[in-house]
Scaffold this motif. Structure first.
Motif, PDB file in Angstrom:
ATOM      1  N   PHE A 169       0.836  -1.202   0.000  1.00  0.00           N
ATOM      2  CA  PHE A 169       0.000   0.000   0.000  1.00  0.00           C
ATOM      3  C   PHE A 169       0.870   1.251   0.000  1.00  0.00           C
ATOM      4  O   PHE A 169       0.706   2.141  -0.827  1.00  0.00           O
ATOM      5  N   LEU A 170       1.817   1.309   0.926  1.00  0.00           N
ATOM      6  CA  LEU A 170       2.682   2.493   1.016  1.00  0.00           C
ATOM      7  C   LEU A 170       3.536   2.645  -0.236  1.00  0.00           C
ATOM      8  O   LEU A 170       3.746   3.764  -0.726  1.00  0.00           O
ATOM      9  N   SER A 171       4.006   1.555  -0.777  1.00  0.00           N
ATOM     10  CA  SER A 171       4.811   1.606  -1.997  1.00  0.00           C
ATOM     11  C   SER A 171       3.984   2.100  -3.178  1.00  0.00           C
ATOM     12  O   SER A 171       4.456   2.901  -3.991  1.00  0.00           O
ATOM     13  N   ASN A 172       2.745   1.643  -3.269  1.00  0.00           N
ATOM     14  CA  ASN A 172       1.890   2.005  -4.403  1.00  0.00           C
ATOM     15  C   ASN A 172       1.372   3.437  -4.345  1.00  0.00           C
ATOM     16  O   ASN A 172       1.188   4.059  -5.391  1.00  0.00           O
ATOM     17  N   ALA A 194      -3.476   8.123   9.490  1.00  0.00           N
ATOM     18  CA  ALA A 194      -4.535   8.055   8.489  1.00  0.00           C
ATOM     19  C   ALA A 194      -5.857   8.377   9.164  1.00  0.00           C
ATOM     20  O   ALA A 194      -6.248   7.722  10.118  1.00  0.00           O
ATOM     21  N   ASP A 195      -6.527   9.393   8.679  1.00  0.00           N
ATOM     22  CA  ASP A 195      -7.832   9.765   9.198  1.00  0.00           C
ATOM     23  C   ASP A 195      -8.872   9.286   8.205  1.00  0.00           C
ATOM     24  O   ASP A 195      -8.888   9.723   7.059  1.00  0.00           O
ATOM     25  N   VAL A 196      -9.752   8.374   8.613  1.00  0.00           N
ATOM     26  CA  VAL A 196     -10.730   7.791   7.698  1.00  0.00           C
ATOM     27  C   VAL A 196     -12.063   8.523   7.712  1.00  0.00           C
ATOM     28  O   VAL A 196     -13.024   8.068   7.126  1.00  0.00           O
ATOM     29  N   THR A 197     -12.131   9.677   8.368  1.00  0.00           N
ATOM     30  CA  THR A 197     -13.363  10.443   8.403  1.00  0.00           C
ATOM     31  C   THR A 197     -13.275  11.575   7.386  1.00  0.00           C
ATOM     32  O   THR A 197     -12.508  12.503   7.567  1.00  0.00           O
ATOM     33  N   PRO A 198     -14.048  11.495   6.295  1.00  0.00           N
ATOM     34  CA  PRO A 198     -13.983  12.540   5.281  1.00  0.00           C
ATOM     35  C   PRO A 198     -14.777  13.776   5.701  1.00  0.00           C
ATOM     36  O   PRO A 198     -15.953  13.897   5.420  1.00  0.00           O
ATOM     37  N   GLN A 257       2.956   5.906  -2.721  1.00  0.00           N
ATOM     38  CA  GLN A 257       4.164   6.722  -2.667  1.00  0.00           C
ATOM     39  C   GLN A 257       3.986   8.014  -1.860  1.00  0.00           C
ATOM     40  O   GLN A 257       4.149   9.115  -2.379  1.00  0.00           O
ATOM     41  N   PRO A 258       3.676   7.898  -0.574  1.00  0.00           N
ATOM     42  CA  PRO A 258       3.537   9.100   0.245  1.00  0.00           C
ATOM     43  C   PRO A 258       4.906   9.719   0.525  1.00  0.00           C
ATOM     44  O   PRO A 258       5.936   9.052   0.436  1.00  0.00           O
ATOM     45  N   ALA A 259       4.906  11.003   0.850  1.00  0.00           N
ATOM     46  CA  ALA A 259       6.151  11.674   1.238  1.00  0.00           C
ATOM     47  C   ALA A 259       6.393  11.358   2.711  1.00  0.00           C
ATOM     48  O   ALA A 259       5.734  11.912   3.588  1.00  0.00           O
ATOM     49  N   LEU A 260       7.312  10.442   2.980  1.00  0.00           N
ATOM     50  CA  LEU A 260       7.600  10.029   4.349  1.00  0.00           C
ATOM     51  C   LEU A 260       8.947  10.605   4.783  1.00  0.00           C
ATOM     52  O   LEU A 260       9.937  10.493   4.066  1.00  0.00           O
TER      53      LEU A 260
END
Length: 151
Positions: free
Chosen positions: A115-118, A135-139, A120-123
């Motif tokens: 998931f993280l690889s796909n 990760a906030d799952v509340t839109p 590609q977040p700026a870590l």
């Protein structure tokens, strides 16, 4: 898998609304379902992927106990959002996790890496070398909110 349209509305937002994003992320950016179902052969019963995705959904809404599966308010939304065929009962969830957790863990860990690889977040690592992932799952649109600090 049903794709949800996210748009602004005056309707109340249920606390589980972010599950549609979690379900889409699992389906689009990992091979979790196929790898779980192939990991331990089954003749009958609820698929391993349905069990794990149900538990991931519970964790995503802040529930970590198996009995929380009994409190699912909308089975249709839950199954649609998480792309599962059947919601396991508390006993099935507990028994499957007890019996196969060691087999499932490497697959779930690989799905996390995939998931993280796909995406590609700026870590960026902290001074300790750890990389925080939040990760906030509340839109919710909080653009008009204000923070007030008191001295």
């Amino acid at each position: 898998m049903k794709r949800f349209i996210i748009e602004q509305s005056s309707a109340d937002i249920i606390s589980h609304s972010g599950l549609s994003l979690i379900g889409q992320a699992i389906k689009r950016y990992t091979h979790l379902s196929g790898q779980l179902d192939a990991s331990v052969p089954m003749r009958h019963g609820i698929k391993h992927s349905d069990v794990i995705k149900s538990y991931l959904a519970l964790l995503s809404i802040g529930k970590n106990d198996f009995e929380a599966i009994n409190g699912i308010e909308s089975e249709f939304y839950f199954t649609s959002a998480m792309d599962i065929d059947e919601i396991p009962g508390e006993a099935t969830l507990r028994q499957r996790m007890d019996k196969h957790a060691i087999s499932f863990l490497p697959i779930v860990e690989k799905a996390s890496r995939d998931f993280l690889s796909n995406i590609q977040p700026a870590l960026r690592p902290l001074s300790t070398g750890h990389i925080p992932v939040d990760a906030d799952v509340t839109p919710m649109d909080n653009s008009g909110s204000h923070v007030t600090t008191h001295p």
